[in-house]
Design a protein around this motif. Structure first.
Motif, short mmCIF file in Angstrom:
data_model
loop_
_atom_site.label_atom_id
_atom_site.label_comp_id
_atom_site.label_asym_id
_atom_site.label_seq_id
_atom_site.Cartn_x
_atom_site.Cartn_y
_atom_site.Cartn_z
N ILE A 192 0.79 -1.34 -0.01
CA ILE A 192 -0.02 -0.02 0.00
C ILE A 192 0.90 1.39 0.16
O ILE A 192 1.82 1.40 0.77
CB ILE A 192 -0.96 0.14 1.32
N ASP A 248 -0.58 4.49 -0.93
CA ASP A 248 -1.49 5.57 -0.58
C ASP A 248 -2.89 4.95 -0.08
O ASP A 248 -3.35 4.00 -0.60
CB ASP A 248 -1.74 6.24 -1.99
N TYR A 249 -3.43 5.81 1.13
CA TYR A 249 -4.39 5.06 1.60
C TYR A 249 -5.21 6.21 2.26
O TYR A 249 -4.73 7.24 3.05
CB TYR A 249 -3.99 4.12 2.72
N LYS A 275 -4.18 2.55 -2.73
CA LYS A 275 -3.76 2.04 -3.94
C LYS A 275 -2.26 1.21 -3.41
O LYS A 275 -1.93 1.43 -2.73
CB LYS A 275 -3.06 3.37 -4.63
N ARG A 310 0.74 -1.52 -4.89
CA ARG A 310 1.64 -2.00 -6.06
C ARG A 310 1.26 -3.14 -6.85
O ARG A 310 0.67 -4.22 -6.02
CB ARG A 310 3.08 -1.98 -5.49
N ASP A 311 1.68 -3.31 -8.07
CA ASP A 311 1.12 -4.54 -8.78
C ASP A 311 1.99 -5.63 -8.11
O ASP A 311 3.13 -5.84 -7.88
CB ASP A 311 1.56 -4.54 -10.12
N HIS A 364 -13.82 7.44 -14.52
CA HIS A 364 -12.46 7.23 -13.97
C HIS A 364 -11.78 7.95 -15.20
O HIS A 364 -11.78 7.92 -16.54
CB HIS A 364 -12.05 5.89 -13.82
#
Length: 105
Positions: free
Chosen positions: A31, A33-34, A50, A52-53, A99
């Motif tokens: 994570i 961004d939260y 958000k 990371r893949d 979006h």
């Protein structure tokens, strides 16, 4: 997620004082961004994170620090029997209506 009445400021205070080991666990889970938003009329919480893949986010609920955090927050919100915050099932998820991802997103 759902807050109980009269606890908004305490919820905010506890998050303002996020434990360093929980912040580390969130980062290690990918994570980066939260944000948690509040509907003041219903006390419903809406979280956006958000990740990371390929990140190991599915492992986060099993982390001891995550379970301690849920226990710490349980008096402020509706929780499942295991202490995890009560969230709506995926079939209740809000449909995306719009979006936009700019260049480099």
């Amino acid at each position: 997620m759902q807050l109980k009445p009269g606890v908004v400021e305490e919820y905010r205070r506890r998050h303002d004082e996020l434990w360093p080991d929980l912040a580390e666990a969130l980062g290690n889970a990918g994570i980066f961004d939260y944000s948690i938003f509040l509907d003041e009329d219903t006390l419903s919480l809406f979280a956006v994170l958000k990740v990371r893949d390929g990140a190991p986010i599915a492992e986060l609920p099993g982390q001891p620090v995550m379970k301690r955090w849920w226990d710490y927050m349980a008096d402020l919100m509706e929780v499942d029997p295991d202490g995890e915050p009560n969230t709506r099932p995926k079939e209740w998820a809000l449909p995306r209506l719009f979006h936009f991802a700019g260049k480099g997103a």
